[in-house]
Write a protein that holds these residues in place. Structure first.
Motif, PDB file in Angstrom:
ATOM      1  N   GLY A 114    -169.888 -15.408  12.054  1.00  0.00           N
ATOM      2  CA  GLY A 114    -169.970 -13.966  12.173  1.00  0.00           C
ATOM      3  C   GLY A 114    -169.338 -13.499  13.468  1.00  0.00           C
ATOM      4  O   GLY A 114    -168.839 -14.299  14.270  1.00  0.00           O
ATOM      5  N   GLN A 115    -169.362 -12.212  13.678  1.00  0.00           N
ATOM      6  CA  GLN A 115    -168.713 -11.624  14.852  1.00  0.00           C
ATOM      7  C   GLN A 115    -169.556 -11.728  16.108  1.00  0.00           C
ATOM      8  O   GLN A 115    -169.040 -11.549  17.221  1.00  0.00           O
ATOM      9  N   GLY A 116    -170.821 -12.017  15.956  1.00  0.00           N
ATOM     10  CA  GLY A 116    -171.719 -12.107  17.085  1.00  0.00           C
ATOM     11  C   GLY A 116    -172.425 -10.793  17.356  1.00  0.00           C
ATOM     12  O   GLY A 116    -171.880  -9.716  17.137  1.00  0.00           O
ATOM     13  N   THR A 117    -173.640 -10.893  17.834  1.00  0.00           N
ATOM     14  CA  THR A 117    -174.401  -9.714  18.214  1.00  0.00           C
ATOM     15  C   THR A 117    -175.082  -9.986  19.549  1.00  0.00           C
ATOM     16  O   THR A 117    -175.643 -11.059  19.770  1.00  0.00           O
ATOM     17  N   GLN A 118    -175.011  -9.022  20.437  1.00  0.00           N
ATOM     18  CA  GLN A 118    -175.522  -9.196  21.787  1.00  0.00           C
ATOM     19  C   GLN A 118    -177.026  -9.015  21.834  1.00  0.00           C
ATOM     20  O   GLN A 118    -177.566  -8.029  21.330  1.00  0.00           O
ATOM     21  N   VAL A 119    -177.689  -9.966  22.453  1.00  0.00           N
ATOM     22  CA  VAL A 119    -179.117  -9.873  22.730  1.00  0.00           C
ATOM     23  C   VAL A 119    -179.294  -9.928  24.232  1.00  0.00           C
ATOM     24  O   VAL A 119    -178.873 -10.887  24.878  1.00  0.00           O
ATOM     25  N   THR A 120    -179.903  -8.902  24.781  1.00  0.00           N
ATOM     26  CA  THR A 120    -180.135  -8.835  26.214  1.00  0.00           C
ATOM     27  C   THR A 120    -181.623  -8.684  26.473  1.00  0.00           C
ATOM     28  O   THR A 120    -182.257  -7.758  25.959  1.00  0.00           O
ATOM     29  N   VAL A 121    -182.162  -9.584  27.261  1.00  0.00           N
ATOM     30  CA  VAL A 121    -183.583  -9.577  27.592  1.00  0.00           C
ATOM     31  C   VAL A 121    -183.711  -9.272  29.071  1.00  0.00           C
ATOM     32  O   VAL A 121    -183.251 -10.041  29.916  1.00  0.00           O
ATOM     33  N   SER A 122    -184.333  -8.172  29.389  1.00  0.00           N
ATOM     34  CA  SER A 122    -184.511  -7.762  30.765  1.00  0.00           C
ATOM     35  C   SER A 122    -185.855  -8.227  31.296  1.00  0.00           C
ATOM     36  O   SER A 122    -186.830  -8.368  30.549  1.00  0.00           O
ATOM     37  N   SER A 123    -185.916  -8.441  32.600  1.00  0.00           N
ATOM     38  CA  SER A 123    -187.146  -8.880  33.239  1.00  0.00           C
ATOM     39  C   SER A 123    -187.877  -7.714  33.865  1.00  0.00           C
ATOM     40  O   SER A 123    -187.359  -6.587  33.916  1.00  0.00           O
TER      41      SER A 123
END
Length: 123
Positions: A114-123
């Motif tokens: 797939g094209q990829g999907t961004q996952v961002t986890v902030s602290s």
């Protein structure tokens, strides 16, 4: 030709949850095993989880075991990655991939991505 469309990525706080979806379409020549991989900046692509369509057998990387759950909806040709208790180190681009042969944790063995999907986890 197999098309994989990912969705569900986004921004979430540490400890939160997110569910990724991967919809498969096109000529699949049967249902290929499907896996999730991720790649963070400066890091190599790593295996996250994989599942077979028939038995639903699952495989997980040690880093996500107990926190992530891979599942599939056979009627929708869709595979999900439920991510709980997310940590900042989970931040990455997540890719859905299908392998023509047997299920594997080796990224280079997968044939469709797939094209990829961004996952961002902030602290």
């Amino acid at each position: 030709q197999v098309s994989l469309v990912e969705s569900g990525g986004g921004l979430v706080q540490a400890g939160g949850s997110l569910r990724l979806s991967c919809a498969a379409s096109g000529r699949t020549f049967g249902r290929f095993p499907l896996g999730w991989f991720r790649q963070a900046p400066g890091k190599e692509r790593e295996f996250v989880a994989a599942i077979t369509w028939s038995s639903g057998s699952t495989y997980y990387a040690d880093s996500v075991k107990g926190r992530f759950t891979i599942s599939r909806d056979n009627a929708k040709d869709t595979v999900y990655l439920q991510m709980n208790n997310l940590k900042p180190e989970d931040t990455a681009v997540y890719y859905c991939a299908a392998v023509r042969g047997s299920i594997t944790t080796i990224a280079t063995r997968y044939d469709y991505w797939g094209q990829g999907t961004q996952v961002t986890v902030s602290s």
